[in-house]
Design a protein around this motif. Structure first.
Motif, PDB file in Angstrom:
ATOM      1  N   THR A  11       0.839  -1.190   0.000  1.00  0.00           N
ATOM      2  CA  THR A  11       0.000   0.000   0.000  1.00  0.00           C
ATOM      3  C   THR A  11       0.879   1.247   0.000  1.00  0.00           C
ATOM      4  OG1 THR A  11      -1.692  -1.164   1.232  1.00  0.00           O
ATOM      5  CG2 THR A  11      -1.842   1.225   1.204  1.00  0.00           C
ATOM      6  N   VAL A  12       0.542   2.184  -0.869  1.00  0.00           N
ATOM      7  CA  VAL A  12       1.275   3.445  -0.952  1.00  0.00           C
ATOM      8  C   VAL A  12       0.308   4.571  -0.628  1.00  0.00           C
ATOM      9  CG1 VAL A  12       2.576   4.963  -2.470  1.00  0.00           C
ATOM     10  CG2 VAL A  12       2.727   2.484  -2.777  1.00  0.00           C
ATOM     11  N   PHE A  13       0.639   5.388   0.354  1.00  0.00           N
ATOM     12  CA  PHE A  13      -0.213   6.510   0.717  1.00  0.00           C
ATOM     13  C   PHE A  13       0.234   7.734  -0.078  1.00  0.00           C
ATOM     14  CE2 PHE A  13      -0.614   3.597   4.181  1.00  0.00           C
ATOM     15  CZ  PHE A  13      -1.956   3.655   4.475  1.00  0.00           C
ATOM     16  N   ASP A  14      -0.728   8.469  -0.639  1.00  0.00           N
ATOM     17  CA  ASP A  14      -0.371   9.613  -1.466  1.00  0.00           C
ATOM     18  C   ASP A  14      -0.327  10.930  -0.696  1.00  0.00           C
ATOM     19  OD1 ASP A  14      -3.022  10.209  -1.101  1.00  0.00           O
ATOM     20  OD2 ASP A  14      -3.603   9.915  -3.185  1.00  0.00           O
ATOM     21  N   GLY A  15      -0.572  10.904   0.600  1.00  0.00           N
ATOM     22  CA  GLY A  15      -0.453  12.094   1.431  1.00  0.00           C
ATOM     23  C   GLY A  15      -1.640  13.036   1.353  1.00  0.00           C
ATOM     24  N   THR A  16      -2.701  12.674   0.659  1.00  0.00           N
ATOM     25  CA  THR A  16      -3.854  13.557   0.526  1.00  0.00           C
ATOM     26  C   THR A  16      -4.895  13.302   1.603  1.00  0.00           C
ATOM     27  OG1 THR A  16      -5.039  12.046  -0.931  1.00  0.00           O
ATOM     28  CG2 THR A  16      -3.576  13.655  -1.980  1.00  0.00           C
ATOM     29  N   GLY A  17      -4.754  12.222   2.361  1.00  0.00           N
ATOM     30  CA  GLY A  17      -5.751  11.863   3.354  1.00  0.00           C
ATOM     31  C   GLY A  17      -6.872  11.026   2.778  1.00  0.00           C
ATOM     32  N   ARG A  18      -6.827  10.773   1.474  1.00  0.00           N
ATOM     33  CA  ARG A  18      -7.833   9.915   0.848  1.00  0.00           C
ATOM     34  C   ARG A  18      -7.423   8.464   1.034  1.00  0.00           C
ATOM     35  NH1 ARG A  18      -7.617  13.520  -4.382  1.00  0.00           N
ATOM     36  NH2 ARG A  18      -5.724  12.306  -4.523  1.00  0.00           N
ATOM     37  N   ALA A  19      -8.244   7.579   0.500  1.00  0.00           N
ATOM     38  CA  ALA A  19      -7.953   6.145   0.581  1.00  0.00           C
ATOM     39  C   ALA A  19      -6.580   5.874  -0.030  1.00  0.00           C
ATOM     40  CB  ALA A  19      -9.028   5.346  -0.158  1.00  0.00           C
ATOM     41  N   PRO A  20      -5.860   4.884   0.502  1.00  0.00           N
ATOM     42  CA  PRO A  20      -4.522   4.594  -0.016  1.00  0.00           C
ATOM     43  C   PRO A  20      -4.565   4.055  -1.438  1.00  0.00           C
ATOM     44  CG  PRO A  20      -5.211   2.915   1.530  1.00  0.00           C
ATOM     45  CD  PRO A  20      -6.251   4.001   1.567  1.00  0.00           C
ATOM     46  N   VAL A  21      -3.461   4.300  -2.158  1.00  0.00           N
ATOM     47  CA  VAL A  21      -3.278   3.738  -3.488  1.00  0.00           C
ATOM     48  C   VAL A  21      -2.639   2.373  -3.291  1.00  0.00           C
ATOM     49  CG1 VAL A  21      -2.080   4.002  -5.684  1.00  0.00           C
ATOM     50  CG2 VAL A  21      -2.934   6.019  -4.465  1.00  0.00           C
ATOM     51  N   VAL A  22      -3.235   1.333  -3.833  1.00  0.00           N
ATOM     52  CA  VAL A  22      -2.751  -0.022  -3.619  1.00  0.00           C
ATOM     53  C   VAL A  22      -1.937  -0.476  -4.819  1.00  0.00           C
ATOM     54  CG1 VAL A  22      -3.435  -2.398  -3.153  1.00  0.00           C
ATOM     55  CG2 VAL A  22      -4.722  -0.516  -2.157  1.00  0.00           C
ATOM     56  N   ALA A  23      -0.712  -0.933  -4.544  1.00  0.00           N
ATOM     57  CA  ALA A  23       0.196  -1.323  -5.613  1.00  0.00           C
ATOM     58  C   ALA A  23       0.164  -2.821  -5.889  1.00  0.00           C
ATOM     59  CB  ALA A  23       1.624  -0.892  -5.248  1.00  0.00           C
ATOM     60  N   ASP A  24      -0.639  -3.572  -5.174  1.00  0.00           N
ATOM     61  CA  ASP A  24      -0.674  -5.022  -5.301  1.00  0.00           C
ATOM     62  C   ASP A  24      -2.130  -5.465  -5.449  1.00  0.00           C
ATOM     63  OD1 ASP A  24      -0.971  -7.792  -4.410  1.00  0.00           O
ATOM     64  OD2 ASP A  24       1.127  -7.676  -3.802  1.00  0.00           O
ATOM     65  N   VAL A  25      -2.421  -6.202  -6.521  1.00  0.00           N
ATOM     66  CA  VAL A  25      -3.800  -6.624  -6.794  1.00  0.00           C
ATOM     67  C   VAL A  25      -4.349  -7.487  -5.665  1.00  0.00           C
ATOM     68  CG1 VAL A  25      -5.245  -7.932  -8.387  1.00  0.00           C
ATOM     69  CG2 VAL A  25      -3.451  -6.451  -9.271  1.00  0.00           C
ATOM     70  N   ALA A  26      -3.548  -8.376  -5.106  1.00  0.00           N
ATOM     71  CA  ALA A  26      -4.012  -9.240  -4.018  1.00  0.00           C
ATOM     72  C   ALA A  26      -4.358  -8.415  -2.788  1.00  0.00           C
ATOM     73  CB  ALA A  26      -2.957 -10.286  -3.677  1.00  0.00           C
ATOM     74  N   VAL A  27      -3.570  -7.404  -2.501  1.00  0.00           N
ATOM     75  CA  VAL A  27      -3.839  -6.545  -1.351  1.00  0.00           C
ATOM     76  C   VAL A  27      -5.107  -5.738  -1.607  1.00  0.00           C
ATOM     77  CG1 VAL A  27      -2.984  -4.591   0.002  1.00  0.00           C
ATOM     78  CG2 VAL A  27      -1.428  -6.432  -0.638  1.00  0.00           C
ATOM     79  N   GLU A  28      -5.265  -5.250  -2.828  1.00  0.00           N
ATOM     80  CA  GLU A  28      -6.467  -4.501  -3.173  1.00  0.00           C
ATOM     81  C   GLU A  28      -7.723  -5.363  -2.984  1.00  0.00           C
ATOM     82  OE1 GLU A  28      -8.364  -1.867  -6.806  1.00  0.00           O
ATOM     83  OE2 GLU A  28      -6.388  -2.744  -7.032  1.00  0.00           O
ATOM     84  N   GLU A  29      -7.668  -6.611  -3.432  1.00  0.00           N
ATOM     85  CA  GLU A  29      -8.817  -7.513  -3.267  1.00  0.00           C
ATOM     86  C   GLU A  29      -9.061  -7.816  -1.790  1.00  0.00           C
ATOM     87  OE1 GLU A  29     -12.145  -9.656  -3.751  1.00  0.00           O
ATOM     88  OE2 GLU A  29     -11.191  -8.308  -5.178  1.00  0.00           O
ATOM     89  N   ALA A  30      -7.997  -7.982  -1.029  1.00  0.00           N
ATOM     90  CA  ALA A  30      -8.147  -8.230   0.412  1.00  0.00           C
ATOM     91  C   ALA A  30      -8.834  -7.040   1.082  1.00  0.00           C
ATOM     92  CB  ALA A  30      -6.787  -8.505   1.042  1.00  0.00           C
ATOM     93  N   TRP A  31      -8.479  -5.818   0.683  1.00  0.00           N
ATOM     94  CA  TRP A  31      -9.132  -4.632   1.247  1.00  0.00           C
ATOM     95  C   TRP A  31     -10.596  -4.591   0.857  1.00  0.00           C
ATOM     96  CZ3 TRP A  31      -8.291  -1.994   5.262  1.00  0.00           C
ATOM     97  CH2 TRP A  31      -6.994  -1.755   5.715  1.00  0.00           C
ATOM     98  N   ARG A  32     -10.919  -4.941  -0.398  1.00  0.00           N
ATOM     99  CA  ARG A  32     -12.319  -4.959  -0.821  1.00  0.00           C
ATOM    100  C   ARG A  32     -13.130  -5.930   0.040  1.00  0.00           C
ATOM    101  NH1 ARG A  32     -12.862  -3.038  -6.631  1.00  0.00           N
ATOM    102  NH2 ARG A  32     -10.708  -2.599  -7.189  1.00  0.00           N
ATOM    103  N   GLN A  33     -12.564  -7.101   0.294  1.00  0.00           N
ATOM    104  CA  GLN A  33     -13.250  -8.099   1.129  1.00  0.00           C
ATOM    105  C   GLN A  33     -13.403  -7.588   2.556  1.00  0.00           C
ATOM    106  OE1 GLN A  33     -11.279 -11.880   0.739  1.00  0.00           O
ATOM    107  NE2 GLN A  33     -11.554 -11.923  -1.473  1.00  0.00           N
ATOM    108  N   GLU A  34     -12.355  -6.942   3.059  1.00  0.00           N
ATOM    109  CA  GLU A  34     -12.403  -6.410   4.429  1.00  0.00           C
ATOM    110  C   GLU A  34     -13.474  -5.319   4.539  1.00  0.00           C
ATOM    111  OE1 GLU A  34     -11.385  -5.847   8.495  1.00  0.00           O
ATOM    112  OE2 GLU A  34     -11.177  -7.503   7.094  1.00  0.00           O
ATOM    113  N   ILE A  35     -13.556  -4.459   3.548  1.00  0.00           N
ATOM    114  CA  ILE A  35     -14.575  -3.407   3.558  1.00  0.00           C
ATOM    115  C   ILE A  35     -15.967  -4.030   3.542  1.00  0.00           C
ATOM    116  CG2 ILE A  35     -15.587  -1.533   2.181  1.00  0.00           C
ATOM    117  CD1 ILE A  35     -12.592  -0.910   1.369  1.00  0.00           C
TER     118      ILE A  35
END
Length: 64
Positions: A11-35
């Motif tokens: 996960t890479v944070f862009d410093g804007t305070g918005r949701a993090p930018v995810v650099a890994d598809v598996a991590v992105e899917e894990a976050w979707r499931q967690e949400i």
């Protein structure tokens, strides 16, 4: 893949305070499931909610 508030591999944070930018598809899917899991728990009335001011006060208290 379980996610915690501390470990967010790929996960890479862009410093804007918005949701993090995810650099890994598996991590992105894990976050979707967690949400989805958290929203479902909230909708069932099972989520434990905390006042934002209380959370920030506790974070300031325990921060080094």
């Amino acid at each position: 893949m379980a996610l915690t508030l501390i470990l967010r591999g790929g996960t890479v944070f862009d410093g804007t305070g918005r949701a993090p930018v995810v650099a890994d598809v598996a991590v992105e899917e894990a976050w979707r499931q967690e949400i989805r899991r958290r929203v479902a728990a909230y909708e069932r009335g099972e989520a434990v909610l905390h006042d934002a001011d209380d959370v920030m006060a506790e974070a300031k208290r325990i921060a080094p």
